[in-house]
Write an enzyme that holds these catalytic residues in place. Sequence first.
Site, short mmCIF file in Angstrom:
data_model
loop_
_atom_site.label_atom_id
_atom_site.label_comp_id
_atom_site.label_asym_id
_atom_site.label_seq_id
_atom_site.Cartn_x
_atom_site.Cartn_y
_atom_site.Cartn_z
N HIS A 6 -3.52 1.56 -7.01
CA HIS A 6 -3.37 2.82 -7.69
C HIS A 6 -2.11 3.52 -6.85
O HIS A 6 -1.97 4.70 -7.04
CB HIS A 6 -4.56 3.54 -7.88
CG HIS A 6 -5.32 3.04 -8.89
ND1 HIS A 6 -5.88 1.70 -8.96
CD2 HIS A 6 -5.70 3.57 -10.28
CE1 HIS A 6 -6.56 1.57 -9.91
NE2 HIS A 6 -6.53 2.83 -10.91
N ASN A 7 -1.65 3.09 -5.66
CA ASN A 7 -0.71 3.65 -4.91
C ASN A 7 0.57 3.04 -5.06
O ASN A 7 0.76 1.94 -4.75
CB ASN A 7 -1.26 3.56 -3.18
CG ASN A 7 -0.10 4.06 -2.35
OD1 ASN A 7 0.95 4.36 -2.33
ND2 ASN A 7 -0.83 4.13 -1.20
N GLU A 8 1.37 3.86 -5.53
CA GLU A 8 2.72 3.67 -6.17
C GLU A 8 3.61 3.35 -4.84
O GLU A 8 4.61 2.40 -4.79
CB GLU A 8 3.36 4.40 -6.98
CG GLU A 8 2.69 4.51 -8.46
CD GLU A 8 2.74 3.36 -9.20
OE1 GLU A 8 3.91 2.54 -9.30
OE2 GLU A 8 1.76 2.97 -9.86
N GLY A 9 3.41 3.99 -3.75
CA GLY A 9 4.24 3.76 -2.33
C GLY A 9 3.76 2.39 -2.02
O GLY A 9 4.77 1.69 -1.23
N ASP B 196 -6.18 -6.36 1.19
CA ASP B 196 -7.04 -5.51 1.88
C ASP B 196 -7.03 -5.84 3.60
O ASP B 196 -6.67 -6.67 4.09
CB ASP B 196 -8.66 -6.07 1.72
CG ASP B 196 -9.70 -4.82 2.13
OD1 ASP B 196 -9.55 -3.84 1.61
OD2 ASP B 196 -10.57 -5.10 2.93
N GLY C 109 -2.19 6.19 8.24
CA GLY C 109 -3.44 5.54 8.70
C GLY C 109 -3.44 5.70 10.49
O GLY C 109 -3.12 6.86 10.89
N TYR C 110 -3.58 4.40 11.05
CA TYR C 110 -3.51 4.33 12.51
C TYR C 110 -2.31 4.05 13.13
O TYR C 110 -2.25 4.02 14.10
CB TYR C 110 -4.57 3.51 12.88
CG TYR C 110 -6.14 3.75 12.51
CD1 TYR C 110 -7.05 4.38 13.25
CD2 TYR C 110 -6.51 3.07 11.45
CE1 TYR C 110 -8.23 4.97 12.73
CE2 TYR C 110 -7.91 3.25 11.09
CZ TYR C 110 -8.68 4.29 11.58
OH TYR C 110 -10.03 4.33 11.14
N LYS D 296 8.82 -2.65 10.13
CA LYS D 296 7.74 -2.60 10.06
C LYS D 296 7.29 -3.97 9.26
O LYS D 296 6.47 -4.64 9.51
CB LYS D 296 7.07 -1.44 9.53
CG LYS D 296 5.44 -1.57 9.54
CD LYS D 296 4.75 -0.02 8.82
CE LYS D 296 3.50 -0.44 8.53
NZ LYS D 296 2.79 1.07 8.11
N ARG E 17 0.65 -7.09 6.69
CA ARG E 17 0.89 -7.01 5.26
C ARG E 17 1.99 -8.02 4.90
O ARG E 17 1.91 -8.87 4.27
CB ARG E 17 0.86 -5.77 4.75
CG ARG E 17 0.90 -5.68 3.27
CD ARG E 17 1.00 -4.34 2.37
NE ARG E 17 -0.24 -3.74 2.65
CZ ARG E 17 -0.55 -2.72 3.32
NH1 ARG E 17 0.29 -2.25 3.85
NH2 ARG E 17 -1.83 -2.14 3.49
#
Length: 235
Positions: A8-11, A74, A180-181, A213, A219
Site C-alpha cells: 500500500h506504499n506507492e513509494g 518482507d 527506518g534504520y 542504494k 531488496r
Amino acid sequence: MKLIVATHNEGKLVEIRRILESGLGQDAARIELISAGSLHLPDPVETGVTFQENALLKARDVAERTGWPAIADDSGLIVDVMGNAPGILSARWAGHHGDDAANNALLLAQIADIPDDKRTARFRCAAALVVPEVPEVNELHPIVTDDQPGRRYAIVSETVKIGEMPGMIIREARGTNGFGYDPLFVPDDQPGRALTDGIDGRLTSAELTSAEKNAISHRGKALRAIVPAIERLVR
C-alpha cells in the site's frame, strides 16, 4: 502482463519498479506494475515467523484475490549482538508500527555499551513471486475482498529469494534519504564517492542516492534474484 505488488506504499512501488526495470531490460515494457493499495485490497495479517513466510503470505493473498501474478517482500534489520533481533519485528520494535524515531532510539539504547567493532548487522529481504491460474483475458479478474467474497484463484507456482546487505550500526543518525534504520546503518559496500564525501569515508544508507542504494541493497538483491522467474512469464 499485469504484475501486482503487494504493498500500500506507492513509494515502495516506485522503488520496486526501478529495480525490476534494471533487471528486466526491454522486457520491463511488457509488464504493468499495480499496487495492491490502488486495488483497495486489504493488508493480510503477517503471521509468519520468518521473512520468507511473510513475503509468501502477502504475495499469495494478492494472487489468490486477483488472479494475476503477485510479488511481495518482507525485510528487516538483523543485529548480530542482539541474537538477530529486531528481525521480523523491525518495523514495530518500539511497540508501534512504523515509528522510525522510536525504533532507532530504542535500538541505540539497547546496544549503547557495545564496542564499535562488535556492532555488526545486516538488512535482510525476502522477495516472493506467486503465480495463480493463467487469466483467460488480459484484464483483472473480479477481485476478492473481505466485503465482496468470491472465488479465490488457485496457485500454480511460488518463488522466493533472499538478499542481504551487511554493515555496521553507528552511534548517531546521519542522512535524510532513507527510512527506518537507514540513518544508523553503514553498509560494507560503499560507492566510490564515499572516499571523499562521507564522514570518515563511509556513508549511511540514508546518505546514499536511490541508485546507489538499489545497487547494493537487500531488496535490490532479492528482487533481481526473482527476475528470471518473471522473465519466464512474459516470454
